[in-house]
Design an enzyme around this catalytic site. Sequence first.
Site, PDB file in Angstrom:
ATOM      1  N   ASP A 343      55.604 -11.092 -42.609  1.00  0.00           N
ATOM      2  CA  ASP A 343      55.013 -12.466 -42.412  1.00  0.00           C
ATOM      3  C   ASP A 343      55.382 -12.751 -41.093  1.00  0.00           C
ATOM      4  O   ASP A 343      55.908 -12.018 -40.280  1.00  0.00           O
ATOM      5  CB  ASP A 343      55.361 -13.497 -43.621  1.00  0.00           C
ATOM      6  CG  ASP A 343      54.580 -14.541 -43.784  1.00  0.00           C
ATOM      7  OD1 ASP A 343      54.183 -15.226 -42.700  1.00  0.00           O
ATOM      8  OD2 ASP A 343      54.326 -14.915 -44.963  1.00  0.00           O
ATOM      9  N   ASP A 458      45.769 -14.846 -40.543  1.00  0.00           N
ATOM     10  CA  ASP A 458      46.253 -16.290 -41.184  1.00  0.00           C
ATOM     11  C   ASP A 458      46.025 -17.344 -40.170  1.00  0.00           C
ATOM     12  O   ASP A 458      45.926 -17.372 -39.205  1.00  0.00           O
ATOM     13  CB  ASP A 458      47.824 -16.183 -41.690  1.00  0.00           C
ATOM     14  CG  ASP A 458      48.245 -17.199 -42.738  1.00  0.00           C
ATOM     15  OD1 ASP A 458      47.262 -17.652 -43.364  1.00  0.00           O
ATOM     16  OD2 ASP A 458      49.396 -17.311 -42.922  1.00  0.00           O
ATOM     17  N   GLU A 461      41.416 -21.099 -40.212  1.00  0.00           N
ATOM     18  CA  GLU A 461      40.260 -22.117 -40.730  1.00  0.00           C
ATOM     19  C   GLU A 461      39.710 -22.736 -39.547  1.00  0.00           C
ATOM     20  O   GLU A 461      38.553 -23.438 -39.608  1.00  0.00           O
ATOM     21  CB  GLU A 461      40.884 -23.116 -41.685  1.00  0.00           C
ATOM     22  CG  GLU A 461      41.411 -22.456 -43.115  1.00  0.00           C
ATOM     23  CD  GLU A 461      42.509 -21.603 -43.010  1.00  0.00           C
ATOM     24  OE1 GLU A 461      42.776 -20.722 -43.734  1.00  0.00           O
ATOM     25  OE2 GLU A 461      43.385 -21.924 -42.151  1.00  0.00           O
ATOM     26  N   ARG A 551      42.557 -14.945 -44.322  1.00  0.00           N
ATOM     27  CA  ARG A 551      42.362 -16.179 -45.230  1.00  0.00           C
ATOM     28  C   ARG A 551      41.092 -16.736 -45.062  1.00  0.00           C
ATOM     29  O   ARG A 551      40.488 -17.221 -45.974  1.00  0.00           O
ATOM     30  CB  ARG A 551      43.745 -16.914 -44.776  1.00  0.00           C
ATOM     31  CG  ARG A 551      43.738 -18.137 -45.943  1.00  0.00           C
ATOM     32  CD  ARG A 551      45.004 -18.912 -45.779  1.00  0.00           C
ATOM     33  NE  ARG A 551      45.055 -19.811 -44.633  1.00  0.00           N
ATOM     34  CZ  ARG A 551      45.987 -20.597 -44.354  1.00  0.00           C
ATOM     35  NH1 ARG A 551      47.266 -20.585 -45.210  1.00  0.00           N
ATOM     36  NH2 ARG A 551      45.869 -21.661 -43.324  1.00  0.00           N
ATOM     37  N   ASP A 567      47.490 -19.399 -50.596  1.00  0.00           N
ATOM     38  CA  ASP A 567      48.747 -19.987 -51.230  1.00  0.00           C
ATOM     39  C   ASP A 567      48.912 -20.490 -52.556  1.00  0.00           C
ATOM     40  O   ASP A 567      48.750 -21.621 -52.694  1.00  0.00           O
ATOM     41  CB  ASP A 567      49.577 -21.034 -49.991  1.00  0.00           C
ATOM     42  CG  ASP A 567      49.365 -20.431 -48.758  1.00  0.00           C
ATOM     43  OD1 ASP A 567      49.677 -19.170 -48.576  1.00  0.00           O
ATOM     44  OD2 ASP A 567      49.678 -21.261 -47.971  1.00  0.00           O
ATOM     45  N   HIS A 625      53.601 -11.037 -52.965  1.00  0.00           N
ATOM     46  CA  HIS A 625      54.217 -11.929 -51.714  1.00  0.00           C
ATOM     47  C   HIS A 625      54.466 -13.164 -52.263  1.00  0.00           C
ATOM     48  O   HIS A 625      54.110 -13.817 -53.112  1.00  0.00           O
ATOM     49  CB  HIS A 625      52.907 -11.835 -50.615  1.00  0.00           C
ATOM     50  CG  HIS A 625      53.284 -12.996 -49.531  1.00  0.00           C
ATOM     51  ND1 HIS A 625      54.332 -12.760 -48.752  1.00  0.00           N
ATOM     52  CD2 HIS A 625      52.440 -14.010 -49.152  1.00  0.00           C
ATOM     53  CE1 HIS A 625      54.073 -13.847 -47.868  1.00  0.00           C
ATOM     54  NE2 HIS A 625      53.072 -14.544 -48.155  1.00  0.00           N
TER      55      HIS A 625
END
Length: 894
Positions: A343, A458, A461, A551, A567, A625
């Site tokens: 991460d 990640d 958006e 994502r 998430d 994760h």
Amino acid sequence: MAISQEALLGSSPVSRRNTSLKRIAIASFALVGVIGLIAVLSPSTVRVRFETLFSTRGPTASYTLTNVAKTPRSITGDLTLAPNTFGPFGNDVSKLRLEVSFNSNYRVRVRIFDPENERFEVPEYVVDTSAGAEDPLDHSLYDFSYTESPFSFTVRRKADGDVLFSTVGYPIFFSAQYVELSTSLPHQPNIYGLGERTREFRLDSNDKIYTIFAKDQMTPYDDGSGDSKQTYGSHPFYLDYRRSGNAHGVLLLNAHGMDISLRNDGLTYKTIGGVIDLFVFAGPEPDTVLKQYHKLIGLPSLPPYWALGFHQCRWGYDTLEKLQTVVQKFKDNKLPLDTIWNDIDYFDDFKDFTTDPKRFPLDKFKSFLDSIHADGLHYVPILDAGIAKRDDSASYQLGLEQNIYLMNPAGDKPLLAKVWPGYAVYPDFFHPNTSAYWTGQLAGLYESGVEFDGLWLDMNEVSNFCNGECVDETNKLRGGSAVVYPNGLDPENPPYVPGRAPLNEKTALMAAKHHGVLEYDVHNLFGFMESQVSSTYIREKLKKRPMIISRSTFAGHGRNGGHWLGDNRATYTDMFWSIPGIFNFQMFGIPLVGADVCGFAQDTNSELCSRWMALGSFYPFYRNHNHNESIPQEPYALGDTVLTVSRKFLRLRYSLLPFWYTQFALVSSNGGSVVQPLFFEFPQDLQLAQFDRQFMVGHSLLVSPVLEEGAKQLGVYLPAARWFDFYTGEEVGDSTQGELITVQTPIDHLPVHIRGGSVVPRHQIGASLSTAEARQMPLTLLVALDKEQRASGALFVDDGESLDTIDKDLYSFVNFVVADNTLTSIPLKVNYEPAVGQSLTSITIYGVNCPTAPTVQFNGRAIPAAFNSELNVLVVPLEPVAITAAFTMKWCDV
């Protein structure tokens, strides 16, 4: 049931990988601002206003069709707004153009657009609408009809007369910034898709509103209230499963934010821009609908073999030593592992394309990666969408020089955002220079010694810790807030707001400028564009099969990579939500998908993590994760129970990799689903419309996970077929109606049943701890006979990593067929020879029905076998046989 492999046998490439760039059509809008008005109204007034907006009652624009021209493959004409009719927000477009295209026997396209003004449309390099558009029209499955005034149209399936899409009785609104299209539906319809969101698989149709607009939020439950509960991806496709057992699909190809109003008798798309570009797929089987849809948006890529192994990650692996310890503990505990992930911990002060020099010194980092690569393991790091705005950041400075950032509304400075490194800017993937910039940064990271095998994308958006644009160090808004747009455009205040929340909430300004287009138009495409460029880098520069997990996604993303469901939390409810989430992404053409096993946020516990590790072994993408503020949850970190259960189901997962990989190869060639709801396989069993707590893998395996705390037994529904306990071979069901059985569920048991009529290839994994080791091990066949003593299955093998092995015919494909107490291996293509160790060494058959103890012949020679007469299970050990070889094996009276 036989598995289709027509596409695998063809000599021409069967999966489209279209990366050619075509011109982007730019929108010209006229907006009327209402956000300020809404802000000063009372909550009840706001509710009333939005309920009015979400209703189809009120203004009724009416268009008349003239100048109709017809060909065998098309209908065209002009649409003119009737006098004294109007839409809800003004600025109605008075003259539209209609184009109906009969693309194929199963697909019709209806396009309505403004011929005088260009509006943004989904680019051809995102979805190539020409794919399949010239297929033969020799036996069309549908009829298209229309009424000229007021204009309406209907698509109907010929075979049963079922109405697939009909605008009769509904207005069509087409204004500067609001487009509405409706269809009638049967009472209480079974509608699925329209993602991304967290909820049951079947959408509630009781006057509900579902928003499509990419948003970073922690997977809230979407009850259909229209209160901006959508999440990361944008997929305006739905599947309609009718009480006849037939199904069809509908796509509104539009990248703008939208709401879908779903009622018990109808559905309405309400989008804030673009055009009407509607595709109807006639089906009629559910999985056939998906294959038809995937042919349009692009077939999913075949992942590397190792991507189907186990992945371990944690936000909190903040030193190289912690990564090393995790890998070593997997070995010490004899737990299979294929990929270790990082991460944001590995970054230098959270900056993309950097590593912390103290916690991840490059020389030691490179040595570690060299060592895991030598052991056949892999490494995947995260990359965030925001580039740190730092004077000491070479990545930031280069982007400034190349002018490749998303710009503020004035176009004079990069839009200022904030993510993990603090102030940040976003690459503009619509800029012609951004691909070179991004791939150059990837190359710099790789060549520095961080030799990654895949990428985790990640926050794309895009996510922003500010709403729209951040305030800079001088506490003044950057850029020109007084920008004047053509035709009164104000993208921050559209007259209609999908999701009842400001569009710039936790993301960029809608007025921010990409190269030639506004964020307002392309917000939902950022994740797709980033994934496409990243995938291209791995293919072209590293010469590897891409493994991209993103994502944010859009239609067609499956060509570039996979997805994780975001998430989630360590709860039984979240574990359940993962199943409909995976169903949805199978429909969306992104089969490589999974959830964070054991939960990302909150502390997990032994029972929950044990159940989730078992369920996760049947996710297409299997990764553990969690959050840095939660307790560690590696399989060895929670005590002996989790360790034992994890080891059992990890080994089960690795034993089934040949079966999993074959399913992915079939989907990569034909489209369709790897994991599916039960009604996809049993569409005539109408009660399955709401079943989303069990699922099928391929046509063969029925998985029934334990999803409640403390459960000691589980009700398992067995659809009409012959079923066997996967682990023992005990016959547990053979019903023509379907039946419910009770299964005991101790903590180390996951109910799995194999369907009669199946042949499932498996690894004998032995002591294997990676896919690289498993690929060297012998194979076995598990055969489950149906009532007629028949079965079929297949095996696809290639090297597991090279590019385009299907397109280049660099694979072998073997069919297995059972009839008349004879198993026949039929090699249909042998262009890849597996490792010597990958020989077939045993065959197990469930449901053998012989009048006496069976004898066995293999290629005409009698061989010994073991028969369990209580279970009717026959086990046949073999001298090693090449898995691509033709053979016959007979039993019973031979």
